[in-house]
Design a protein around this motif. Structure first.
Motif, mmCIF file in Angstrom:
data_model
loop_
_atom_site.group_PDB
_atom_site.id
_atom_site.type_symbol
_atom_site.label_atom_id
_atom_site.label_comp_id
_atom_site.label_asym_id
_atom_site.label_seq_id
_atom_site.Cartn_x
_atom_site.Cartn_y
_atom_site.Cartn_z
ATOM 1 N N UNK A 124 0.840 -1.193 0.000
ATOM 2 C CA UNK A 124 0.000 0.000 0.000
ATOM 3 C C UNK A 124 0.871 1.237 0.000
ATOM 4 N N UNK A 125 0.315 2.322 -0.559
ATOM 5 C CA UNK A 125 0.958 3.631 -0.469
ATOM 6 C C UNK A 125 -0.122 4.609 -0.037
ATOM 7 N N UNK A 126 -0.159 4.908 1.262
ATOM 8 C CA UNK A 126 -1.203 5.785 1.776
ATOM 9 C C UNK A 126 -0.739 7.227 1.771
ATOM 10 N N UNK A 127 -1.604 8.105 1.255
ATOM 11 C CA UNK A 127 -1.377 9.550 1.339
ATOM 12 C C UNK A 127 -2.529 10.113 2.160
ATOM 13 N N UNK A 128 -2.223 10.657 3.325
ATOM 14 C CA UNK A 128 -3.244 11.111 4.275
ATOM 15 C C UNK A 128 -4.327 10.046 4.466
ATOM 16 N N UNK A 129 -3.880 8.818 4.572
ATOM 17 C CA UNK A 129 -4.807 7.725 4.882
ATOM 18 C C UNK A 129 -5.460 7.074 3.674
ATOM 19 N N UNK A 130 -5.370 7.723 2.497
ATOM 20 C CA UNK A 130 -5.978 7.128 1.298
ATOM 21 C C UNK A 130 -4.942 6.273 0.571
ATOM 22 N N UNK A 131 -5.340 5.062 0.183
ATOM 23 C CA UNK A 131 -4.408 4.178 -0.522
ATOM 24 C C UNK A 131 -4.367 4.546 -2.005
ATOM 25 N N UNK A 132 -3.255 5.153 -2.427
ATOM 26 C CA UNK A 132 -3.152 5.613 -3.814
ATOM 27 C C UNK A 132 -3.064 4.459 -4.804
ATOM 28 N N UNK A 133 -2.684 3.269 -4.297
ATOM 29 C CA UNK A 133 -2.608 2.106 -5.179
ATOM 30 C C UNK A 133 -4.014 1.726 -5.666
ATOM 31 N N UNK A 134 -5.019 2.057 -4.847
ATOM 32 C CA UNK A 134 -6.388 1.663 -5.190
ATOM 33 C C UNK A 134 -7.236 2.828 -5.702
ATOM 34 N N UNK A 135 -6.717 4.045 -5.629
ATOM 35 C CA UNK A 135 -7.512 5.224 -5.990
ATOM 36 C C UNK A 135 -7.780 5.281 -7.502
ATOM 37 N N UNK A 136 -9.013 5.649 -7.916
ATOM 38 C CA UNK A 136 -9.299 5.766 -9.352
ATOM 39 C C UNK A 136 -8.394 6.815 -10.013
ATOM 40 N N UNK A 137 -8.121 6.592 -11.302
ATOM 41 C CA UNK A 137 -7.189 7.433 -12.063
ATOM 42 C C UNK A 137 -7.471 8.947 -11.968
ATOM 43 N N UNK A 138 -8.757 9.331 -12.074
ATOM 44 C CA UNK A 138 -9.095 10.772 -12.077
ATOM 45 C C UNK A 138 -8.753 11.401 -10.730
ATOM 46 N N UNK A 139 -9.039 10.653 -9.663
ATOM 47 C CA UNK A 139 -8.765 11.158 -8.312
ATOM 48 C C UNK A 139 -7.262 11.342 -8.120
ATOM 49 N N UNK A 140 -6.495 10.391 -8.664
ATOM 50 C CA UNK A 140 -5.048 10.440 -8.570
ATOM 51 C C UNK A 140 -4.506 11.664 -9.270
ATOM 52 N N UNK A 141 -5.036 11.931 -10.446
ATOM 53 C CA UNK A 141 -4.580 13.047 -11.258
ATOM 54 C C UNK A 141 -4.801 14.354 -10.499
ATOM 55 N N UNK A 142 -5.955 14.446 -9.854
ATOM 56 C CA UNK A 142 -6.302 15.634 -9.086
ATOM 57 C C UNK A 142 -5.282 15.868 -7.972
ATOM 58 N N UNK A 143 -4.969 14.770 -7.254
ATOM 59 C CA UNK A 143 -4.020 14.852 -6.143
ATOM 60 C C UNK A 143 -2.644 15.280 -6.623
ATOM 61 N N UNK A 144 -2.225 14.668 -7.753
ATOM 62 C CA UNK A 144 -0.871 14.906 -8.241
ATOM 63 C C UNK A 144 -0.664 16.351 -8.655
ATOM 64 N N UNK A 145 -1.693 17.003 -9.157
ATOM 65 C CA UNK A 145 -1.511 18.411 -9.520
ATOM 66 C C UNK A 145 -1.473 19.313 -8.307
ATOM 67 N N UNK A 146 -2.282 18.999 -7.317
ATOM 68 C CA UNK A 146 -2.518 19.965 -6.244
ATOM 69 C C UNK A 146 -1.782 19.653 -4.960
ATOM 70 N N UNK A 147 -1.994 18.459 -4.443
ATOM 71 C CA UNK A 147 -1.486 18.175 -3.102
ATOM 72 C C UNK A 147 -0.111 17.518 -3.145
ATOM 73 N N UNK A 148 0.192 16.899 -4.286
ATOM 74 C CA UNK A 148 1.497 16.255 -4.423
ATOM 75 C C UNK A 148 2.178 16.828 -5.668
ATOM 76 N N UNK A 149 3.399 17.324 -5.505
ATOM 77 C CA UNK A 149 4.160 17.813 -6.658
ATOM 78 C C UNK A 149 5.392 16.955 -6.847
#
Ligand SMILES: Nc1ncnc2c1ncn2[C@@H]1O[C@H](COP(=O)(O)OP(=O)(O)O)[C@@H](O)[C@H]1O
Ligand SMILES: [Mg+2]
Length: 321
Positions: free
Chosen positions: A68-93
């Motif tokens: 697992x790879x949790x970011x603030x408790x959410x497992x990014x390995x399981x997160x849908x692609x669109x949600x991941x994209x959102x995170x990568x632009x804003x909360x993760x650089x």
């Protein structure tokens, strides 16, 4: 203590025509809010693959095969692609070694920065104003906004990318050898910028093969060898009391760290990760294993588990625990 990143037993393999490359094997660690963690290791030890893994962006033919790879408790390995994209632009650089990979060579730098700002909900006029401020904040003349990326130096490009990332105060910045292609003075200015981000509460996951860089700025340091995290702890703990024979050997091979000390290269080569050695992946090169007969049948057979030897200082080696 607030954890921003929790990586648990992450394994990542590359499925190539010539075999399965076990690039990252059951790696676990975490990063606290506002903490700077650096991973150090020789080329090919799996550092970049870990970085891609924690944001679920492993390039093909790579696959996360476990963990697992949790970011603030959410497992990014399981997160849908669109949600991941959102995170990568804003909360993760992310910042990479070659800033050209993050910039479009065919478009002016300013247009690209402004576009990112608009995506973050800033209106166009305000975005241009902010872009000028951004460049000023990293000592780059504002007319460079109208330049193409190739008309800037590598250091300028990298400073622009980092300052743009900073503007959005991401919770996590992943920087994979961001200064490797740059000269020492520019390197320092980039490290200062990252440190400013940390001061503002961003967690930093930094990757380098240069231990002296890791030692200067990080809170904690992890050592990778052949796809395994072999030791992790506070910088002072690792420097004063390296536990893993690989960590000691790596430090001893670094000329900048201990100027007076005799420099010794580590004998042998890192293994082919399609066929890593059984047991501890370092045992074929380990001087302790070579000298101590009682370790036969242990280091070369059983995989060592991570144990906490002193508070927050972990090692995966049969000499401990
Ligand atoms: N796209 C790929 N296809 C196949 N193998 C790869 C790929 N990328 C990396 N690897 C392999 O995975 C291992 C780890 O590589 P990497 O994560 O890039 O290490 P580092 O960043 O520490 O230099 C190496 O053995 C490398 O050859
Ligand atoms: Mg790399």
């Amino acid at each position: 203590m607030e954890l921003v990143v929790e990586v648990k037993d992450l394994s990542i393999y590359y499925f190539t025509l010539s075999g399965v490359v076990k690039a990252v094997e059951r790696v676990s660690f975490n990063i606290q809010r506002g903490e700077w963690l650096t991973f150090v290791g020789e080329s090919g030890s799996g550092k970049s693959t870990v970085a891609y893994g924690i944001i679920n962006l492993v390039p093909s033919p790579g696959k996360i095969v476990g963990g697992q790879a949790l970011f603030e408790g959410k497992d990014l390995v399981k997160l849908p692609k669109e949600k991941l994209k959102e995170l990568r632009g804003k909360e993760i650089s992310m910042v990479f070694q070659d800033p050209m990979t993050s910039l479009d060579p065919l478009r002016k730098v300013g247009d690209q920065i402004v576009e990112v700002m608009i995506e973050h909900g800033i209106d166009e006029k305000e975005a241009w104003k902010k872009a000028k401020e951004l460049l000023k904040s990293v000592n780059i003349p504002e007319d460079r906004l109208y330049y193409y990326p190739h008309q800037l130096s590598g250091g300028q490009r990298q400073r622009i990318i980092i300052s743009t990332a900073m503007a959005f105060r991401p919770k996590l910045l992943i920087a994979d050898e961001p200064t490797t292609a740059l000269d020492v003075i520019v390197q320092d200015s980039i490290m200062d910028l990252l440190n400013e981000m940390k001061q503002e509460g961003t967690s930093i996951f930094f990757i380098t093969h240069d231990i002296s860089l890791a030692v200067e700025r990080s809170d904690r340091m992890g050592i990778m060898y052949a796809g395994k995290l072999v030791e992790i702890g506070k910088v002072d703990q690792l420097i004063e009391n390296p536990l893993h024979p690989y960590t000691s050997a790596l430090f001893a091979s670094m000329p900048d760290l201990w100027v007076d000390k005799e420099i010794s290269a580590i004998p042998g080569f890192p293994p082919d990760l399609r066929t890593p050695p059984p047991g501890c992946r370092f045992h074929p090169r380990c001087s302790v294993f070579r000298e101590r007969k009682d370790l036969k049948g242990i280091c070369d057979k059983e995989e060592p588990k991570m144990v906490e030897v002193e508070k927050e200082h972990f090692v995966a080696c049969h000499l401990y625990g």
